[in-house]
Design an enzyme around this catalytic site. Structure first.
Site, PDB file in Angstrom:
ATOM      1  N   SER A  52      -0.220   1.952  -5.568  1.00 30.93           N
ATOM      2  CA  SER A  52       0.183   1.186  -4.410  1.00 30.93           C
ATOM      3  C   SER A  52       0.054   2.042  -3.303  1.00 30.93           C
ATOM      4  O   SER A  52      -0.341   3.208  -3.082  1.00 30.93           O
ATOM      5  CB  SER A  52       1.618   1.052  -4.676  1.00 30.93           C
ATOM      6  OG  SER A  52       2.443   0.629  -3.418  1.00 30.93           O
TER       7      SER A  52
ATOM      8  N   TYR B 283      10.187   3.940  -7.261  1.00 33.18           N
ATOM      9  CA  TYR B 283       9.127   3.417  -7.118  1.00 33.18           C
ATOM     10  C   TYR B 283       8.074   4.289  -6.222  1.00 33.18           C
ATOM     11  O   TYR B 283       6.907   4.593  -6.732  1.00 33.18           O
ATOM     12  CB  TYR B 283       8.866   1.856  -6.581  1.00 33.18           C
ATOM     13  CG  TYR B 283       7.834   1.074  -6.457  1.00 33.18           C
ATOM     14  CD1 TYR B 283       7.386   0.452  -7.649  1.00 33.18           C
ATOM     15  CD2 TYR B 283       6.891   1.140  -5.158  1.00 33.18           C
ATOM     16  CE1 TYR B 283       6.040  -0.155  -7.440  1.00 33.18           C
ATOM     17  CE2 TYR B 283       5.964   0.473  -5.183  1.00 33.18           C
ATOM     18  CZ  TYR B 283       5.345  -0.299  -6.347  1.00 33.18           C
ATOM     19  OH  TYR B 283       4.303  -0.996  -6.231  1.00 33.18           O
TER      20      TYR B 283
HETATM   21  C1  BGC Z   1       5.387  -3.097  -3.645  1.00 37.70           C
HETATM   22  C2  BGC Z   1       6.075  -4.218  -2.807  1.00 37.70           C
HETATM   23  C3  BGC Z   1       5.773  -4.059  -1.441  1.00 37.70           C
HETATM   24  C4  BGC Z   1       4.377  -3.696  -1.044  1.00 37.70           C
HETATM   25  C5  BGC Z   1       3.990  -3.353   0.418  1.00 37.70           C
HETATM   26  C6  BGC Z   1       4.044  -3.032  -3.146  1.00 37.70           C
HETATM   27  O1  BGC Z   1       3.441  -1.785  -3.814  1.00 37.70           O
HETATM   28  O2  BGC Z   1       5.494  -3.421  -4.936  1.00 37.70           O
HETATM   29  O3  BGC Z   1       7.270  -4.387  -3.334  1.00 37.70           O
HETATM   30  O4  BGC Z   1       6.266  -5.311  -0.718  1.00 37.70           O
HETATM   31  O5  BGC Z   1       3.842  -2.670  -1.758  1.00 37.70           O
HETATM   32  O6  BGC Z   1       4.973  -2.717   0.964  1.00 37.70           O
END
Ligand code: BGC
Length: 255
Positions: free
Chosen positions: A143, A156
């Site tokens: 991410s 996360y």
């Molecule tokens: C997350 C989302 C978030 C996005 C941008 C992703 O990795 O799961 O919750 O909106 O990143 O910030």
């Protein structure tokens, strides 16, 4: 581009980005193993779509937070297709909780499903690839938050930060075996993980405004990056992350 005769495993493969990756790799003629934990009917529907593309697939129910289940997943891929070439560690969850209110249970769940699964998925896939002797690709779906704080989503971010170093360290360690380890860092994508934002018009408008491209990504826009990373064109990429985020990480309010 073709992945003909290649075999790919996609964890968390029956929804969201994972589902789009299954279809993209199948479009490139790979045979696919679809890991899932719930909604067997979604897996079966996806298997039919893969068959329509002329490829073979199997759905395997496995809890990727358990190394024993990951071993079973790899074993099933090898039993059915003889080998594995591409391991996509995609399964992931988030709690949208902060450093102040995250419970131990939430912390452990996020770390187990996102990071522990990617670590042991990498280990077990690499052991099989080394046995085969002709390299492989490991693609970690991370991410933007592997590198960029998201307040209110702390566990996360920790798990994705761990995936960042997993990609780099395993990439260096496994390079001698021609196993390339690359991360993909999506920004905001229109998937089940973001439904709460997508269903709230005010929140969605704020999010869109923060993204230079002014919209969430479609899952297939992330899957196509994975398709590239799985193919011949990505033969010199390892131990790094490709961000597909519409520019969100580099935006600023300009004040
Ligand atoms: C997350 C989302 C978030 C996005 C941008 C992703 O990795 O799961 O919750 O909106 O990143 O910030």
């Amino acid at each position: 581009m073709s992945l003909k005769n290649k075999v790919a495993i996609i964890t968390g493969g029956n929804s969201g980005i994972g589902q789009a990756i299954v279809l993209e790799l199948a479009r490139q003629q790979a045979n696919v193993v679809i890991d899932y934990i719930c909604h067997p009917e979604a897996t079966e529907a996806l298997e039919r779509e893969v068959a329509q593309l002329g490829d073979q697939s199997i759905g395997v129910k496995a809890d990727v937070s358990k190394p024993g289940d990951l071993q079973m997943l790899v074993d099933q891929a090898v039993n059915r297709f003889g080998r594995i070439d591409i391991m996509v560690n995609n399964a992931g969850v988030e709690t949208r909780t902060s450093v102040l209110d995250t419970t131990e249970e939430q912390y452990e769940r996020v770390m187990a499903i996102n990071l522990k699964s990617a670590f042991f998925g990498t280990q077990i896939a690499a052991q099989q690839m080394i046995k085969q002797g002709d390299g492989g690709r490991i693609i970690n779906i991370s991410s933007v938050h592997e590198d960029w704080p998201m307040p209110g989503n702390t566990p996360y971010c920790l798990s994705k930060g761990g995936m960042r170093m997993l990609t780099r360290t395993a990439g260096v360690e496994l390079a001698a075996h021609n196993i390339l380890v690359v991360g993909v860092g999506p920004g905001a994508v229109a998937t089940p993980i973001n439904v709460s934002t997508m269903q709230d018009a005010a929140k969605l408008a704020l999010l869109n405004k923060a993204i230079p491209l002014q919209r969430l990504a479609r899952p297939d826009e992330i899957a196509r990056v994975v398709g590239f990373l799985a193919g011949d064109g990505a033969s010199y990429l390892t131990a790094t992350t490709i961000f597909a985020d519409g520019g969100i990480m580099h935006n600023s309010v300009g004040l």
